[in-house]
Motif scaffolding. Structure first.
Motif, PDB file in Angstrom:
ATOM      1  N   VAL A  57       0.884  -1.126   0.138  1.00  0.00           N
ATOM      2  CA  VAL A  57      -0.024  -0.039   0.087  1.00  0.00           C
ATOM      3  C   VAL A  57       0.990   1.456   0.010  1.00  0.00           C
ATOM      4  O   VAL A  57       0.424   2.107  -0.950  1.00  0.00           O
ATOM      5  N   LEU A  58       1.985   1.380   0.977  1.00  0.00           N
ATOM      6  CA  LEU A  58       2.806   2.324   1.026  1.00  0.00           C
ATOM      7  C   LEU A  58       3.611   2.435  -0.599  1.00  0.00           C
ATOM      8  O   LEU A  58       3.583   3.735  -1.052  1.00  0.00           O
ATOM      9  N   LEU A  59       3.919   1.655  -1.000  1.00  0.00           N
ATOM     10  CA  LEU A  59       4.613   1.663  -2.490  1.00  0.00           C
ATOM     11  C   LEU A  59       3.487   2.243  -3.424  1.00  0.00           C
ATOM     12  O   LEU A  59       4.149   3.349  -4.291  1.00  0.00           O
ATOM     13  N   CYS A  60       2.394   1.841  -3.494  1.00  0.00           N
ATOM     14  CA  CYS A  60       1.541   2.281  -4.605  1.00  0.00           C
ATOM     15  C   CYS A  60       1.013   3.363  -4.466  1.00  0.00           C
ATOM     16  O   CYS A  60       0.905   4.239  -5.089  1.00  0.00           O
ATOM     17  N   ALA A  61       0.596   3.604  -2.940  1.00  0.00           N
ATOM     18  CA  ALA A  61      -0.134   4.910  -2.642  1.00  0.00           C
ATOM     19  C   ALA A  61       0.992   6.018  -2.591  1.00  0.00           C
ATOM     20  O   ALA A  61       0.850   7.223  -3.243  1.00  0.00           O
ATOM     21  N   PHE A  62       1.944   6.097  -2.002  1.00  0.00           N
ATOM     22  CA  PHE A  62       3.217   7.112  -1.778  1.00  0.00           C
ATOM     23  C   PHE A  62       4.168   7.156  -2.515  1.00  0.00           C
ATOM     24  O   PHE A  62       4.604   7.861  -3.290  1.00  0.00           O
ATOM     25  N   GLY A  63       4.751   5.607  -2.689  1.00  0.00           N
ATOM     26  CA  GLY A  63       6.104   5.469  -3.735  1.00  0.00           C
ATOM     27  C   GLY A  63       5.817   5.783  -5.189  1.00  0.00           C
ATOM     28  O   GLY A  63       6.463   6.624  -5.573  1.00  0.00           O
ATOM     29  N   TYR A  64       4.624   5.261  -5.920  1.00  0.00           N
ATOM     30  CA  TYR A  64       4.626   5.790  -7.091  1.00  0.00           C
ATOM     31  C   TYR A  64       4.142   7.033  -7.170  1.00  0.00           C
ATOM     32  O   TYR A  64       4.551   8.031  -8.255  1.00  0.00           O
ATOM     33  N   GLY A  65       3.342   7.806  -6.399  1.00  0.00           N
ATOM     34  CA  GLY A  65       2.922   9.049  -6.218  1.00  0.00           C
ATOM     35  C   GLY A  65       4.206  10.068  -6.389  1.00  0.00           C
ATOM     36  O   GLY A  65       4.226  11.059  -6.866  1.00  0.00           O
ATOM     37  N   LEU A  66       5.355   9.650  -5.297  1.00  0.00           N
ATOM     38  CA  LEU A  66       6.113  10.581  -5.168  1.00  0.00           C
ATOM     39  C   LEU A  66       7.124  10.347  -6.494  1.00  0.00           C
ATOM     40  O   LEU A  66       7.975  11.312  -7.127  1.00  0.00           O
TER      41      LEU A  66
END
Length: 108
Positions: A57-66
């Motif tokens: 979830v952190l990768l998809c929500a924040f990692g890809y967004g960043l």
């Protein structure tokens, strides 16, 4: 005549560089996102389900967004430095190349 077409195309694209940069960045993430997910999954596979889910979830929500928020402005700055005459040809070439890469990856 041909030079006028290149200049017109480049001028039009220059006005849309933020959107073009976002489009290219998003396309890159779509093409290689599954590879990134596979690498991360292999790194966290030994951990508990809750940890694996949280990492995903952190990768998809924040990692890809960043990544998208970093890549698009960087790409915009790079494309802004290209001469108007060549900008349209370069953007079309990038999209054709990304399309070919995506098609090749799909066949794997």
């Amino acid at each position: 005549m041909f030079n006028d077409v290149l200049m017109t195309l480049g001028s039009w694209m220059r006005g849309h560089l933020p959107y073009i940069s976002m489009m290219i960045s998003a396309t890159v993430l779509v093409i290689w996102g599954s590879d990134i997910n596979r690498i991360v999954r292999n790194q966290v596979i030994q951990y508990h389900f809750i940890i694996r889910t949280t990492v995903f979830v952190l990768l998809c929500a924040f990692g890809y967004g960043l990544l998208l928020n970093w890549m698009a402005p960087f790409l915009h700055m790079q494309l802004a430095q290209v001469s108007t005459r060549y900008l349209g040809v370069l953007v079309v070439a990038i999209m054709v190349a990304l399309g070919m890469i995506a098609e090749r990856k799909r066949g794997c």
